[in-house]
Design an enzyme around this catalytic site. Structure first.
Site, short mmCIF file in Angstrom:
data_model
loop_
_atom_site.label_atom_id
_atom_site.label_comp_id
_atom_site.label_asym_id
_atom_site.label_seq_id
_atom_site.Cartn_x
_atom_site.Cartn_y
_atom_site.Cartn_z
N HIS A 155 -7.83 11.66 -1.83
CA HIS A 155 -7.35 10.39 -2.39
C HIS A 155 -7.08 10.60 -3.87
CE1 HIS A 155 -7.09 6.17 -3.42
NE2 HIS A 155 -7.19 5.85 -2.14
N ARG A 183 -2.89 10.44 6.53
CA ARG A 183 -3.10 9.04 6.93
C ARG A 183 -2.58 8.09 5.86
NH1 ARG A 183 -7.06 5.00 5.80
NH2 ARG A 183 -8.28 6.36 4.46
N GLU A 207 -6.53 2.15 -3.28
CA GLU A 207 -5.07 2.17 -3.43
C GLU A 207 -4.55 0.75 -3.69
OE1 GLU A 207 -3.07 5.15 -0.99
OE2 GLU A 207 -2.17 3.44 0.00
N ARG A 241 -0.47 9.41 -0.19
CA ARG A 241 -1.60 10.00 -0.92
C ARG A 241 -1.46 11.48 -1.18
NH1 ARG A 241 -6.35 6.58 2.14
NH2 ARG A 241 -5.79 4.63 1.12
N LEU A 297 -14.57 5.75 -4.82
CA LEU A 297 -13.17 5.39 -4.60
C LEU A 297 -12.72 4.22 -5.49
CD1 LEU A 297 -10.65 5.90 -2.76
CD2 LEU A 297 -11.39 3.87 -1.51
N HIS A 332 -11.32 12.44 0.89
CA HIS A 332 -11.45 11.02 1.25
C HIS A 332 -11.52 10.77 2.75
CE1 HIS A 332 -11.07 6.73 0.87
NE2 HIS A 332 -9.92 6.70 1.53
N PHE A 380 0.86 -1.18 0.00
CA PHE A 380 0.00 0.00 0.00
C PHE A 380 0.90 1.23 0.00
CE2 PHE A 380 -4.64 0.74 1.21
CZ PHE A 380 -5.12 -0.28 0.42
N GLN A 431 -7.72 14.67 3.94
CA GLN A 431 -7.02 13.87 2.93
C GLN A 431 -7.77 13.81 1.60
OE1 GLN A 431 -6.38 9.33 3.26
NE2 GLN A 431 -4.35 10.24 3.46
C1 FAD Z 1 -14.68 4.61 0.01
C2 FAD Z 1 -13.77 4.46 1.19
C3 FAD Z 1 -12.94 3.36 1.27
C4 FAD Z 1 -12.09 3.22 2.36
N1 FAD Z 1 -11.25 2.14 2.41
C5 FAD Z 1 -10.41 2.00 3.46
C6 FAD Z 1 -9.49 0.91 3.53
O1 FAD Z 1 -9.45 0.06 2.67
N2 FAD Z 1 -8.68 0.84 4.61
C7 FAD Z 1 -8.70 1.75 5.62
O2 FAD Z 1 -7.93 1.62 6.57
N3 FAD Z 1 -9.58 2.78 5.59
C8 FAD Z 1 -10.42 2.93 4.54
N4 FAD Z 1 -11.29 3.99 4.51
C9 FAD Z 1 -11.50 4.79 5.72
C10 FAD Z 1 -12.38 3.99 6.71
O3 FAD Z 1 -13.31 3.23 6.00
C11 FAD Z 1 -13.14 4.89 7.69
O4 FAD Z 1 -12.26 5.82 8.26
C12 FAD Z 1 -13.76 4.06 8.81
O5 FAD Z 1 -14.52 3.01 8.29
C13 FAD Z 1 -14.60 4.93 9.72
O6 FAD Z 1 -15.22 4.11 10.67
P1 FAD Z 1 -16.01 4.74 11.90
O7 FAD Z 1 -16.46 3.60 12.72
O8 FAD Z 1 -15.17 5.77 12.54
O9 FAD Z 1 -17.23 5.50 11.25
P2 FAD Z 1 -18.35 5.06 10.19
O10 FAD Z 1 -18.16 3.69 9.66
O11 FAD Z 1 -18.43 6.18 9.22
O12 FAD Z 1 -19.65 5.01 11.07
C14 FAD Z 1 -20.25 6.18 11.59
C15 FAD Z 1 -21.51 5.80 12.31
O13 FAD Z 1 -22.00 6.93 13.00
C16 FAD Z 1 -23.38 7.06 12.79
N5 FAD Z 1 -23.74 8.47 12.88
C17 FAD Z 1 -23.15 9.53 12.32
N6 FAD Z 1 -23.79 10.67 12.63
C18 FAD Z 1 -24.82 10.32 13.43
C19 FAD Z 1 -25.88 11.02 14.06
N7 FAD Z 1 -26.03 12.34 13.95
N8 FAD Z 1 -26.78 10.32 14.78
C20 FAD Z 1 -26.69 8.98 14.91
N9 FAD Z 1 -25.71 8.26 14.32
C21 FAD Z 1 -24.80 8.92 13.60
C22 FAD Z 1 -23.61 6.49 11.40
O14 FAD Z 1 -24.95 6.07 11.25
C23 FAD Z 1 -22.63 5.32 11.41
O15 FAD Z 1 -23.23 4.20 11.99
C24 FAD Z 1 -12.10 4.18 3.39
C25 FAD Z 1 -12.94 5.28 3.31
C26 FAD Z 1 -13.74 5.45 2.19
C27 FAD Z 1 -14.53 6.71 2.09
#
Ligand code: FAD
Length: 567
Positions: free
Chosen positions: A236, A380, A249, A280, A246, A345, A121, A234
């Site tokens: 991407h 990141r 990578e 990135r 997306l 991203h 990566f 960030q």
């Molecule tokens: C397309 C894409 C691909 C990615 N691929 C990778 C990868 O391969 N490897 C890697 O390391 N990272 C990757 N990332 C980054 C990574 O996926 C995210 O940083 C990570 O999944 C975030 O997880 P989280 O649990 O913090 O939040 P999230 O998974 O975003 O969950 C947020 C939660 O909060 C809830 N929420 C938000 N606001 C409210 C509200 N007001 N009231 C109630 N609930 C709320 C939502 O409903 C959700 O359940 C990627 C990001 C993107 C955009």
């Protein structure tokens, strides 16, 4: 209605669910609140993988990976702004975390010898990224959710967090809107964890889901917590031209290359050593330069070429990417190049927390993308965010478990008052019959943020765009959402989201203007060099009497002294 639980976990993504399992394991009553069904959380879209120094694939010269190598790459990739104690903790915990997910039932891609597969990566010195084809987030989130269902952990689905309740300086719960009925509920808790994800949707070209609007972060700021390093957003390099979906990578990790309109592999000129697998920020800036200097296609895109990988590898390791390219750009990567451009991203900044996820408000914790713990610093590395969610989902839950035993539930009065206030506020929004259009303001905000606070930034331009954000903030209370119903009122949810997004936009803007240097994802054309003497420090934002204030705090160094980044 007031609900009572020991711990309220706001967010049903990887962070929230991993924490919920830990809380349950400790015998506490934890409940998850999520504005969408947990399986629609943004984590499900993560593609390329999760970093851990398992050492299943050797690096150059037959050298085996180690957590120290992982930490070095992470700190260097962060442009030395990451806190090194947090990085050490994450990298040490990584191998165990991948195995733990496997034991919970997660299916990882495999090497021929049966071990968990690892791919190269960007910015990583070793093939370190463990993956499940190009659907890693999907597999991980489904695994955690299945474990949750088995343990009967309550989930308030389609409940939208509207405020955090602070009583005598302590977070004692929150209010949330039940989207289906329009009713405001109160939640009383001994501890509240924010796991609400990133705020990428303040930009117009973003890989983020439409729900990534950052309420956890903005409501924490309003409640009195500080935000950290908000200027570091960030971009991407490879998002699909047209939709900005997306293209992982992992596609370059498998050998994909970037080409300009002359068919040249332009990264050789910008990063001769790491080329298409440079960090990135480096690649996004190079692409921006290719576009600005006329070596891109009209409309501003370049090509990602996977054709030389051959059909077997593409079908086995990148099936999701192939499908996305065919469905949304009409190109089959086996035969054609994929048109790509940089897009927003990831949010490196977030709620300022210590290593245990505690904010400056007792009882309020944050983890995952909404928090800034800070393991990513100014930039990141791919594969480190999924890791952060699961490692700190567990560790922050452990800290909460330790803390809550000494905390009792308090009076219900503050929750009741917060519910009444929220009800009045919603009533006012619904009753406005005429006024500005919500979506015009949202579009103006995303355009302004992309213009002023994108990949390349400059003082005057940023100041003008900050004024535009301030103007939009003043217009928002004049909006009429043209829908006065309580039930399933999506316009109301969009309004509440926009309020917080405008606040976060201002936080990004003020932090970016104040940082007069270039570091990681924050590139100032008027200050193109990194300035360790004046800016090797974290930016903090707080809000008092509706005024945002910028201050700083030191970065925690330790293992690695800042050195020049060589690409
Ligand atoms: C397309 C894409 C691909 C990615 N691929 C990778 C990868 O391969 N490897 C890697 O390391 N990272 C990757 N990332 C980054 C990574 O996926 C995210 O940083 C990570 O999944 C975030 O997880 P989280 O649990 O913090 O939040 P999230 O998974 O975003 O969950 C947020 C939660 O909060 C809830 N929420 C938000 N606001 C409210 C509200 N007001 N009231 C109630 N609930 C709320 C939502 O409903 C959700 O359940 C990627 C990001 C993107 C955009």
């Amino acid at each position: 209605m007031i609900h009572q639980h020991d711990v309220i976990l706001i967010g049903g993504g990887l962070t929230g669910l991993r924490a919920a399992l830990q809380i349950k394991e400790a015998g506490l009553d934890g409940a998850v609140i999520s504005k969408v069904h947990p399986l629609r959380s943004h984590s499900v879209a993560a593609q390329g993988g999760m970093n851990a120094s398992l050492g299943n694939v050797e690096g150059e010269g037959g050298i085996k990976d180690s957590w120290q190598n992982h930490a070095y790459d992470t700190v260097k990739g962060s442009d030395y702004l990451a806190d090194q104690d947090a990085v050490e903790l994450m990298c040490r915990e990584a191998p165990r975390t991948v195995i733990e997910l496997e034991h919970m039932g997660m299916v990882w891609s495999r090497l021929e010898n049966g071990k968990i597969a690892q791919r190269p990566f960007g910015g990583a010195g070793f093939p370190r990224t463990c993956y499940a084809a190009d659907r890693t987030g999907h597999n991980a989130l489904h695994t955690l959710y299945e474990n949750m269902v088995g343990r009967e952990i309550p989930v308030y689905e389609e409940f939208y967090l509207t405020s955090l309740v602070i009583d005598e300086g302590r977070c004692v719960g929150c209010t949330a809107l039940e989207i289906v009925t329009g009713e405001v509920h109160g939640f009383q808790a001994r501890a509240v964890l924010l796991a609400t994800g990133g705020f990428g949707r303040i930009y117009d070209r973003s890989t983020n889901a439409l729900i990534n609007t950052g309420e956890g972060t903005s409501l924490a700021l309003e409640a009195g917590a500080q935000l950290k390093d908000m200027e570091f957003v960030q971009f991407h390099p490879t998002t699909l031209y047209g939709t900005n979906i997306l293209i992982t990578e992992g596609a370059r990790g498998e050998g994909g290359i970037l080409l300009n309109k002359d068919g040249k592999r332009f990264m050789e000129g910008y990063a001769p050593r790491t080329r298409d697998l440079a960090a990135r920020d480096v690649i996004s800036r190079a692409m921006e330069q290719e576009i600005a200097e006329g070596r891109a296609y009209p409309g501003g895109y370049l090509y990602l070429d996977l054709r030389h990988l051959g059909p077997d590898k593409i079908k086995e390791r990148l099936p999701g990417i192939r499908q996305i390219a065919m469905d949304f750009a009409g190109v089959d990567p086996i035969e054609e190049k994929i048109p790509v451009q940089p897009g927003q991203h990831y949010s490196m900044g977030g709620v300022d927390v210590d290593m245990g996820g505690a904010t400056s408000i007792p009882g309020l914790y944050a983890a995952g993308e909404c928090a800034c713990i800070s393991v990513h610093g100014a930039n990141r590395l791919g594969g480190n965010s999924l890791l952060e969610t699961v490692v700190f989902g567990r560790l922050v839950a452990d800290r909460i478990i330790e803390d809550v035993y000494s905390i009792n539930f308090t009076e219900k009065e503050p929750i009741k008052t917060a519910m009444i206030n929220m009800d009045i506020k919603i009533g006012n929004i619904l009753s406005r019959e005429e006024g500005e259009h919500l979506f015009q303001i949202r579009e103006a905000m995303t355009r302004t943020m992309s213009q002023g606070f994108g990949i390349l930034r400059e003082k005057q331009d940023m100041q003008e765009n900050l004024q535009e954000i301030k103007k939009l903030q003043k217009q928002l209370p004049l909006v009429s959402i043209q829908n006065s119903k309580r039930e399933l009122n999506q316009a109301l949810v969009r309004f509440l989201e926009l309020e917080g997004m405008l606040l976060l936009s201002e936080a990004v803007a003020r932090s970016a203007i104040a940082r007069e240097e270039s570091r990681g994802s924050h590139f100032r054309t008027d200050y193109p060099e990194r300035d360790d003497i004046n800016f090797l420090k974290h930016t903090l934002i707080d809000l008092k009497d509706d005024e945002m204030r910028v201050s700083y705090k030191p970065v925690k160094l330790g293992m690695f002294e800042p050195e020049e980044r060589v690409y």
